[in-house]
Write a protein that holds these residues in place. Structure first.
Motif, PDB file in Angstrom:
ATOM      1  N   PRO A 175       0.838  -1.204   0.000  1.00  0.00           N
ATOM      2  CA  PRO A 175       0.000   0.000   0.000  1.00  0.00           C
ATOM      3  C   PRO A 175       0.868   1.248   0.000  1.00  0.00           C
ATOM      4  CG  PRO A 175      -0.685  -1.556   1.709  1.00  0.00           C
ATOM      5  CD  PRO A 175       0.631  -2.033   1.194  1.00  0.00           C
ATOM      6  N   GLY A 176       0.385   2.282  -0.681  1.00  0.00           N
ATOM      7  CA  GLY A 176       1.075   3.556  -0.659  1.00  0.00           C
ATOM      8  C   GLY A 176       0.362   4.499   0.287  1.00  0.00           C
ATOM      9  N   ILE A 177      -0.089   5.628  -0.249  1.00  0.00           N
ATOM     10  CA  ILE A 177      -0.883   6.564   0.536  1.00  0.00           C
ATOM     11  C   ILE A 177      -2.308   6.022   0.615  1.00  0.00           C
ATOM     12  CG2 ILE A 177      -1.726   8.939   0.676  1.00  0.00           C
ATOM     13  CD1 ILE A 177       0.749   9.707  -0.981  1.00  0.00           C
ATOM     14  N   LYS A 178      -2.874   5.994   1.797  1.00  0.00           N
ATOM     15  CA  LYS A 178      -4.133   5.276   1.988  1.00  0.00           C
ATOM     16  C   LYS A 178      -5.365   6.161   2.054  1.00  0.00           C
ATOM     17  CE  LYS A 178      -1.736   1.587   4.534  1.00  0.00           C
ATOM     18  NZ  LYS A 178      -1.641   0.865   5.818  1.00  0.00           N
ATOM     19  N   THR A 179      -5.190   7.478   1.992  1.00  0.00           N
ATOM     20  CA  THR A 179      -6.317   8.396   2.103  1.00  0.00           C
ATOM     21  C   THR A 179      -6.589   9.089   0.778  1.00  0.00           C
ATOM     22  OG1 THR A 179      -5.736   8.800   4.430  1.00  0.00           O
ATOM     23  CG2 THR A 179      -7.218  10.382   3.358  1.00  0.00           C
ATOM     24  N   ASP A 180      -7.809   8.993   0.314  1.00  0.00           N
ATOM     25  CA  ASP A 180      -8.262   9.660  -0.911  1.00  0.00           C
ATOM     26  C   ASP A 180      -7.522   9.203  -2.163  1.00  0.00           C
ATOM     27  OD1 ASP A 180     -10.064  11.204   0.585  1.00  0.00           O
ATOM     28  OD2 ASP A 180      -8.574  12.765   0.952  1.00  0.00           O
ATOM     29  N   THR A 181      -6.981   8.002  -2.151  1.00  0.00           N
ATOM     30  CA  THR A 181      -6.230   7.502  -3.306  1.00  0.00           C
ATOM     31  C   THR A 181      -6.845   6.266  -3.951  1.00  0.00           C
ATOM     32  OG1 THR A 181      -4.809   6.115  -1.911  1.00  0.00           O
ATOM     33  CG2 THR A 181      -4.043   8.369  -2.364  1.00  0.00           C
ATOM     34  N   LEU A 182      -7.764   5.608  -3.242  1.00  0.00           N
ATOM     35  CA  LEU A 182      -8.366   4.378  -3.780  1.00  0.00           C
ATOM     36  C   LEU A 182      -9.787   4.257  -3.251  1.00  0.00           C
ATOM     37  CD1 LEU A 182      -6.691   0.962  -4.368  1.00  0.00           C
ATOM     38  CD2 LEU A 182      -8.913   1.029  -3.227  1.00  0.00           C
ATOM     39  N   ALA A 183     -10.711   4.006  -4.151  1.00  0.00           N
ATOM     40  CA  ALA A 183     -12.110   3.776  -3.803  1.00  0.00           C
ATOM     41  C   ALA A 183     -12.544   2.478  -4.474  1.00  0.00           C
ATOM     42  CB  ALA A 183     -12.983   4.939  -4.273  1.00  0.00           C
ATOM     43  N   PHE A 184     -13.229   1.621  -3.735  1.00  0.00           N
ATOM     44  CA  PHE A 184     -13.563   0.314  -4.301  1.00  0.00           C
ATOM     45  C   PHE A 184     -15.034  -0.029  -4.146  1.00  0.00           C
ATOM     46  CE2 PHE A 184     -12.150  -0.695   0.036  1.00  0.00           C
ATOM     47  CZ  PHE A 184     -13.112  -1.597   0.475  1.00  0.00           C
TER      48      PHE A 184
END
Length: 283
Positions: A270-279
């Motif tokens: 995982p990289g940056i976990k906030t506002d970077t991926l939505a599933f």
């Protein structure tokens, strides 16, 4: 006439098939922050993948112009694993005219599915929060509320991409000459819409939108102790990605088997976990 093994034909086949199959099946890896190299690494080696996490403060009417600012460049540590897809032919297969080339594409597909298992294993509630969307595959269609919500979840990025399972992807396949093609920029996703051959991680995952800093991936060439043990040792760099896959083909005189492998050193984190991926999940 005795059966022979044409190594030149094998090299041509593995090179062409690898470019075609992995170039398509792994295309969405370009959505992530990546460090792909033809350098040699071993299982357990850790690669630091760069992530740009913050820009400098924007100035208004500055009086000096020699400030370098305070941009932030972090690293995501990625531990490499040795991914190996073996296949081959028994002596009886060879006598019956079966060729190694007949098995290449199906094993490349299995190899790419394992890569996607590793990448998507990180898509969990613990890493990225709860699902943004709950919708069946049939409901995630162009212009649907679900797709709009996934886009909105990563809207701050100017390099958004969408990755879906095959069922959702089929909804985006153009059905007429006036349909929007699945290409970079389609439906607001600058890096395009892709499908993965296998999903892991959160249960019932069927699609995710992301920016490059959501995930770090790395791939290197595996080490071979003695290349003279093989009839064929052929590295193939996927032109569209830069990922290097290594092919080996060996012939074993005692059993008269031909055994091939496709290999790479691969890892993700995982990289940056906030506002970077939505599933999205289907249920």
């Amino acid at each position: 006439m005795a059966n022979t093994i044409d190594t030149a034909l094998i090299v041509d086949s593995v090179t062409a098939s690898t470019q075609t199959v992995l170039g398509k099946r792994l295309a969405a890896l370009r959505l992530f922050s990546r460090d792909f190299s033809s350098d040699v690494k071993r299982a357990g080696d850790v690669v630091q993948v760069k992530l740009a996490t913050a820009g400098s403060t924007t100035q208004v009417n500055p009086t000096a112009f020699d400030s370098e600012g305070t941009s932030t460049l972090d690293n995501a540590p990625v531990t490499l694993q040795h991914i190996v897809q073996p296949f081959g032919l028994e002596y009886a297969d060879i006598k019956n005219g079966i060729k190694l080339e007949d098995l290449i594409k199906v094993n490349l597909n299995a190899f790419s599915a394992k890569i996607w298992d590793i990448v998507t294993a990180h898509i969990t509630v613990a890493n990225y929060g709860a699902a943004t969307v709950t919708a069946a595959d049939s409901a995630l269609t162009p212009g649907s509320a679900g797709i709009k919500s996934l886009w909105a979840g990563v809207s701050k990025s100017d390099e958004k991409g969408l990755v879906t399972n095959a069922g959702v992807y089929a909804n985006f396949i153009p059905t007429s000459t006036t349909s929007l093609p699945i290409a970079d920029g389609a439906y607001g996703f600058e890096k395009g819409i892709h499908y993965a051959s296998s999903f892991n991680g959160v249960a019932n995952l069927n699609a995710f939108a992301c920016s490059p800093d959501a995930m770090a991936v790395a791939a290197y060439r595996p080490e071979l102790v003695d290349e003279t043990d093989y009839m064929v040792v052929q590295p193939v760099q996927i032109e569209s990605l830069g990922l290097t896959a290594l092919w080996t083909v060996g012939y074993y005189k005692s059993s008269r088997k031909v055994v091939a492998t496709i290999e790479t050193m691969f890892g993700s984190a995982p990289g940056i976990k906030t506002d970077t991926l939505a599933f999205s999940v289907s249920a």
